[in-house]
Write an enzyme that holds these catalytic residues in place. Structure first.
Site, PDB file in Angstrom:
ATOM      1  N   HIS A 103       0.833  -1.196   0.000  1.00 43.08           N
ATOM      2  CA  HIS A 103       0.000   0.000   0.000  1.00 43.08           C
ATOM      3  C   HIS A 103       0.871   1.252   0.000  1.00 43.08           C
ATOM      4  O   HIS A 103       2.081   1.186   0.221  1.00 43.08           O
ATOM      5  CB  HIS A 103      -0.934   0.024   1.213  1.00 43.08           C
ATOM      6  CG  HIS A 103      -2.143  -0.838   1.059  1.00 43.08           C
ATOM      7  ND1 HIS A 103      -2.130  -2.190   1.339  1.00 43.08           N
ATOM      8  CD2 HIS A 103      -3.398  -0.562   0.642  1.00 43.08           C
ATOM      9  CE1 HIS A 103      -3.332  -2.700   1.108  1.00 43.08           C
ATOM     10  NE2 HIS A 103      -4.113  -1.734   0.690  1.00 43.08           N
ATOM     11  N   LYS A 136      -0.630   4.846   4.537  1.00 36.11           N
ATOM     12  CA  LYS A 136      -1.488   3.896   5.255  1.00 36.11           C
ATOM     13  C   LYS A 136      -0.932   3.665   6.655  1.00 36.11           C
ATOM     14  O   LYS A 136       0.270   3.424   6.819  1.00 36.11           O
ATOM     15  CB  LYS A 136      -1.598   2.574   4.490  1.00 36.11           C
ATOM     16  CG  LYS A 136      -2.637   1.622   5.088  1.00 36.11           C
ATOM     17  CD  LYS A 136      -2.933   0.469   4.147  1.00 36.11           C
ATOM     18  CE  LYS A 136      -3.964  -0.494   4.728  1.00 36.11           C
ATOM     19  NZ  LYS A 136      -5.253   0.154   5.018  1.00 36.11           N
TER      20      LYS A 136
END
Length: 277
Positions: free
Chosen positions: A164, A168
């Site tokens: 990600h 995040k």
């Protein structure tokens, strides 16, 4: 005498939490582009510079819906709230939803077991779709993982790899954990007993009963997930890669439409997509 067609169903009135964030704006665009939903509320934290501005100002158009930190005001005209924020904020929003009868689609991740119990309690008062990933493709992938795990229950080591963007804040991702949970359940195991989240130093041979996780964070990766079933002489990889947040937004609207037929209850995307059969 000319027959008249039945009147169209009223539009679903949608409120968006985190309205000035990346996902919030994607959701607002999806609502505006849909033929059956209308933007009815927009929430954000009190410190957001967007407070008081029109929720669609970033699109160069006016909606007449101001972004507010007042949860009750933001939900006053809504049928359903779509929330991709942080656990504490989501629970605050959900508590008000349960009080005023607004349904909720929750895509927030990083909840503790106790916080998940609070969501289940709220679902006794209003209808909730709660899933770590609203993407239709991801949920079809979860179904495939269940099938694969049952067929590859012995002789295969299982690893979950996810990547990600640098912003995040939770790891592994909620989607990766859900993948692990689906696989563990298919194998008759409990993920909390068989998950391995880190390896360093002399770890010894791999325990074949474990499910491993690897986390990558960097750049602007929207979300990549791969489950590796590594056997003797072959490897099977089941992957899902997101190139934008549009898939999450479209899945969220499908969840909102699903909730139109329910007054209370806790549901997930398998319910929405009919994958529980």
């Amino acid at each position: 005498m000319t027959a008249t067609s039945p009147s169209a169903a009223p539009a679903i009135r949608v409120a968006i939490a985190g309205a000035s964030g990346r996902m919030g704006r994607m959701l607002i665009e999806a609502v505006r582009a849909s033929g059956d939903c209308v933007l009815a509320g927009a929430l954000d934290i009190a410190s957001s510079p967007a407070i008081g501005s029109d929720a669609t100002a970033f699109l160069g158009v006016a909606s007449g819906v101001p972004i507010t930190a007042d949860v009750r005001a933001g939900l006053a005209n809504a049928d359903v709230l779509i929330d991709f924020t942080r656990p504490e904020g989501t629970l605050e929003h959900l508590a008000v939803c349960a009080q005023v009868g607004v349904k909720a689609v929750i895509g927030t991740t990083g909840f503790t077991a106790e916080q998940k119990e609070a969501i289940a309690a709220a679902a006794q008062k209003t209808a909730v779709v709660f899933a770590p990933n609203m993407s239709v493709g991801v949920n079809v992938t979860l179904k495939l993982l269940d099938m694969a795990a049952r067929a590859l229950s012995t002789g295969y080591d299982i690893e979950v790899i996810e990547a990600h963007h640098r912003h995040k804040v939770d790891a592994p991702s909620g989607t990766a954990l859900k993948m692990g949970e689906v696989i563990a359940q298919a194998l008759g195991r409990d993920l909390k007993d068989c998950a391995v989240y880190a390896r360093e130093g002399v770890t010894g041979e791999r325990d074949p009963s474990t499910i491993g996780f690897a986390t990558i964070r960097g750049g602007d990766i929207v979300g990549d997930h791969t489950v590796l079933f590594a056997g003797t002489g072959e490897r099977i990889e089941i992957s899902h890669k997101s190139s934008s947040r549009a898939g999450y937004a479209q899945g969220s609207l499908r969840a909102a439409r699903f909730l139109a037929a329910h007054r209370t209850g806790l549901f997930d995307m398998f319910d929405v997509l009919g994958l529980n059969d």
